[in-house]
Design a protein around this motif. Structure first.
Motif, PDB file in Angstrom:
ATOM      1  N   ARG A 336       0.696  -0.992   0.114  1.00  0.00           N
ATOM      2  CA  ARG A 336       0.436  -0.541   0.180  1.00  0.00           C
ATOM      3  C   ARG A 336       0.989   0.715   0.124  1.00  0.00           C
ATOM      4  O   ARG A 336       0.887   2.182  -0.708  1.00  0.00           O
ATOM      5  CB  ARG A 336      -0.952  -0.063   1.265  1.00  0.00           C
ATOM      6  CG  ARG A 336      -2.125  -1.282   1.198  1.00  0.00           C
ATOM      7  CD  ARG A 336      -2.727  -0.953   2.717  1.00  0.00           C
ATOM      8  NE  ARG A 336      -1.993  -1.050   3.474  1.00  0.00           N
ATOM      9  CZ  ARG A 336      -1.803  -2.458   4.370  1.00  0.00           C
ATOM     10  NH1 ARG A 336      -1.558  -3.434   3.536  1.00  0.00           N
ATOM     11  NH2 ARG A 336      -0.750  -2.587   5.398  1.00  0.00           N
ATOM     12  N   ASN A 340       1.220   4.051  -3.486  1.00  0.00           N
ATOM     13  CA  ASN A 340       0.857   5.627  -3.281  1.00  0.00           C
ATOM     14  C   ASN A 340       2.082   6.373  -3.227  1.00  0.00           C
ATOM     15  O   ASN A 340       1.569   7.100  -3.900  1.00  0.00           O
ATOM     16  CB  ASN A 340       0.351   5.722  -1.388  1.00  0.00           C
ATOM     17  CG  ASN A 340      -0.948   4.977  -1.059  1.00  0.00           C
ATOM     18  OD1 ASN A 340      -1.738   4.842  -2.173  1.00  0.00           O
ATOM     19  ND2 ASN A 340      -1.071   4.591   0.158  1.00  0.00           N
ATOM     20  N   ASP A 366      -9.389  -5.290  -2.347  1.00  0.00           N
ATOM     21  CA  ASP A 366     -10.009  -4.399  -1.187  1.00  0.00           C
ATOM     22  C   ASP A 366      -9.058  -3.276  -1.029  1.00  0.00           C
ATOM     23  O   ASP A 366      -9.333  -2.044  -0.673  1.00  0.00           O
ATOM     24  CB  ASP A 366      -9.971  -5.332   0.226  1.00  0.00           C
ATOM     25  CG  ASP A 366      -8.378  -5.976   0.404  1.00  0.00           C
ATOM     26  OD1 ASP A 366      -7.727  -6.186  -0.178  1.00  0.00           O
ATOM     27  OD2 ASP A 366      -8.783  -6.078   1.618  1.00  0.00           O
ATOM     28  N   LEU A 367      -7.864  -3.206  -2.039  1.00  0.00           N
ATOM     29  CA  LEU A 367      -7.062  -1.976  -1.950  1.00  0.00           C
ATOM     30  C   LEU A 367      -7.761  -1.011  -2.578  1.00  0.00           C
ATOM     31  O   LEU A 367      -7.052   0.271  -2.402  1.00  0.00           O
ATOM     32  CB  LEU A 367      -5.519  -2.920  -3.011  1.00  0.00           C
ATOM     33  CG  LEU A 367      -4.618  -3.480  -2.042  1.00  0.00           C
ATOM     34  CD1 LEU A 367      -3.282  -3.564  -2.950  1.00  0.00           C
ATOM     35  CD2 LEU A 367      -3.695  -2.551  -0.508  1.00  0.00           C
ATOM     36  N   ARG A 369     -10.213  -0.022  -2.558  1.00  0.00           N
ATOM     37  CA  ARG A 369     -11.250   0.606  -1.642  1.00  0.00           C
ATOM     38  C   ARG A 369     -10.791   1.624  -0.280  1.00  0.00           C
ATOM     39  O   ARG A 369     -11.019   1.750   0.647  1.00  0.00           O
ATOM     40  CB  ARG A 369     -12.429  -0.470  -0.716  1.00  0.00           C
ATOM     41  CG  ARG A 369     -13.189  -1.195  -2.025  1.00  0.00           C
ATOM     42  CD  ARG A 369     -14.264  -2.001  -1.235  1.00  0.00           C
ATOM     43  NE  ARG A 369     -14.329  -2.676  -0.298  1.00  0.00           N
ATOM     44  CZ  ARG A 369     -13.510  -4.699  -0.947  1.00  0.00           C
ATOM     45  NH1 ARG A 369     -13.791  -4.751  -2.100  1.00  0.00           N
ATOM     46  NH2 ARG A 369     -13.315  -5.055   0.365  1.00  0.00           N
ATOM     47  N   THR A 370      -9.692   1.217  -0.605  1.00  0.00           N
ATOM     48  CA  THR A 370      -8.228   2.303   0.262  1.00  0.00           C
ATOM     49  C   THR A 370      -7.813   3.508  -0.023  1.00  0.00           C
ATOM     50  O   THR A 370      -8.368   3.451  -1.416  1.00  0.00           O
ATOM     51  CB  THR A 370      -7.192   1.007   0.803  1.00  0.00           C
ATOM     52  OG1 THR A 370      -6.395   1.364   0.319  1.00  0.00           O
ATOM     53  CG2 THR A 370      -7.578  -0.426   0.881  1.00  0.00           C
ATOM     54  N   LYS A 371      -6.670   3.790   0.381  1.00  0.00           N
ATOM     55  CA  LYS A 371      -6.638   5.265   0.134  1.00  0.00           C
ATOM     56  C   LYS A 371      -5.846   5.140  -1.431  1.00  0.00           C
ATOM     57  O   LYS A 371      -5.740   5.799  -2.221  1.00  0.00           O
ATOM     58  CB  LYS A 371      -4.865   5.707   1.049  1.00  0.00           C
ATOM     59  CG  LYS A 371      -6.051   6.738   1.540  1.00  0.00           C
ATOM     60  CD  LYS A 371      -5.181   7.337   2.753  1.00  0.00           C
ATOM     61  CE  LYS A 371      -5.362   7.659   3.599  1.00  0.00           C
ATOM     62  NZ  LYS A 371      -3.991   8.098   4.721  1.00  0.00           N
ATOM     63  N   ASP A 374      -7.853   5.717  -3.944  1.00  0.00           N
ATOM     64  CA  ASP A 374      -8.285   7.674  -4.525  1.00  0.00           C
ATOM     65  C   ASP A 374      -6.643   7.590  -5.013  1.00  0.00           C
ATOM     66  O   ASP A 374      -6.970   8.678  -6.114  1.00  0.00           O
ATOM     67  CB  ASP A 374      -8.291   7.937  -2.825  1.00  0.00           C
ATOM     68  CG  ASP A 374      -9.487   7.660  -2.130  1.00  0.00           C
ATOM     69  OD1 ASP A 374     -10.129   7.172  -2.827  1.00  0.00           O
ATOM     70  OD2 ASP A 374      -9.569   7.628  -0.813  1.00  0.00           O
TER      71      ASP A 374
END
Length: 427
Positions: A336, A340, A366-367, A369-371, A374
């Protein structure tokens, strides 16, 4: 008189796969276009499968075969009743019912077909677990709206029921699909037994359609199988195993020792999925080894820095989805933070769509649905690497379970998609 040129459907949109041209179809391996053909026919029967539509008129199409110099070649064709104004319309197709009406000159089955079904019935009755069998009798449904008339229906104590369909002549693809999906829903193993197979000649397409559904296994009731069945007092068949365009074998196999997958179409040895997955593993093994020793300074296998980091990130996503968390692309503690950082810096801005597709088709979904999700949307470059780009093609070759839509659909169809390539479902 010169033969009038035949129009063809030059391209179709296949659900979950995308656009496939007539040229693409011809270039596919036989099992690949054959499974797409199976899935289209399954869908037409009102069951799970894939919808395919002509790119000129949006009408539904299927894959039919045409023999060219003794080889079956696939091509898209409109269903009967399609829009005749379509520029790729090729005229009226014979419906399965019309064709079936002429198959036995007005009779439902040939006399020899009946005799062979009775022979199967005699063999299954030798087994000490035998309870009963029927031949061409109506079998009421439990999970379907309509029952079927299996060639042979058998019940064995402690084993459960199973059905045998004896294929002598060219069984229509629609009928193969209907019977396979019916027994799958009923939870009854279905065994297609072929009336002989001449491995020295081209195997008929109708036989190949059945062999493919049995994972490359062709089951035959020949003299050797008859002798073995009587000796072992159970149903034994000769099994030919697909090997490229030819076949190995035959091997004598007992019905009760076959593997029965979710599709309820038994097989002796998986000659369809297992070899492909082994080839894929061998293809990417050198990359895993290279990444394990990569210092992230030198170029990775001749790729530029951004491309090398992309491959490292992709393999990190797959390793993590496979329960073996690794970060080949940076010193960050997890993928993650790595994703990012490279998205925020612009390193992966051109690969946002590619990374999104990869992540969505893995157990790391499911990544999104995280930052990470975004950042993929916020730091996406307007000029994206598309499916024809060098990077996308490389990763599709190395990670086809997630990025090759045709192979992915085949593995889903055969219930063989690896766990790491199964997205996490939302609650």
């Amino acid at each position: 008189m010169a033969r009038k040129p035949q129009r063809i459907v030059e391209a179709a949109i296949v659900e979950r796969i995308g656009a496939i041209t007539a040229h693409d179809l011809l270039a596919m391996p036989g099992d690949s276009w054959g499974m797409i053909r199976d899935r289209i026919t399954d869908r037409r029967n009102g069951k799970d499968g894939l919808a395919a539509r002509c790119m000129a008129c949006d009408g539904e199409v299927f894959i039919r075969t045409s023999r060219i110099r003794g080889v079956s070649r696939p091509l898209f064709a409109h269903y009967a009743g399609s829009d005749p104004s379509c520029p790729w319309y090729q005229g009226r197709n014979t419906t399965p019912d019309d064709a079936r009406a002429t198959q036995y000159q007005g009779r439902q089955e040939s006399d020899f077909h009946r005799l062979m079904c009775e022979q199967v019935g005699q063999l299954v009755a030798l087994d000490e677990r035998y309870i009963r069998h029927t031949i061409a009798e109506y079998l009421p449904p439990t999970e379907n709206g309509h029952g079927r008339f299996p060639d042979v229906y058998v019940e064995w104590e402690g084993f459960g029921p199973f059905a045998v369909e004896f294929q002598m002549s060219g069984t229509f693809q629609t009928e193969i699909s209907a019977r396979c999906k019916h027994y799958e829903r009923e939870g009854i193993p279905l065994l297609w037994v072929l009336f002989g197979i001449d491995t020295a000649r081209t195997v008929p397409q109708s036989f190949r359609d059945v062999i493919r559904r049995h994972r490359g296994n062709a089951f035959v009731l020949d003299p050797a199988a008859l002798i073995a069945s009587r000796e072992q007092k159970t149903l034994v068949l000769s099994c030919y195993l697909a090997d490229g365009d030819g076949f190995d074998g035959p091997r004598l196999v007992r019905f009760d020792e076959l593997t029965v997958p979710r599709s309820k179409l038994p097989y002796h040895e998986d000659r369809l999925v297992a070899p492909r997955l082994r080839d894929i593993e061998q293809r990417r093994l050198p990359w895993f080894r290279e990444l394990a020793d990569w210092d992230r300074v030198d170029l990775l296998n001749g790729l530029d820095r951004a491309q090398g980091l992309l491959v490292a990130a992709a393999f990190s996503i797959v390793a993590t989805a496979n329960g073996k968390e690794r970060n080949y692309a940076s010193g960050h503690p997890n993928i993650r933070a790595m994703l990012n950082t490279y998205l925020h810096s612009g390193t992966f801005a051109r690969y946002a769509d590619l990374l999104t597709r990869l992540i969505r088709n893995t157990a790391s979904s499911d990544l999104l649905r995280t930052k990470v999700g975004d950042h993929l949307r916020r730091h996406r470059d307007g000029a994206q690497a598309d499916e024809e780009s060098e990077e996308w093609q490389l990763l599709r070759q190395l990670l086809p379970e997630a990025l090759d839509p045709v192979l992915r659909e085949e593995l889903i169809y055969l219930d063989a998609l690896p766990d790491w390539a199964r997205p996490v479902t939302e609650d």
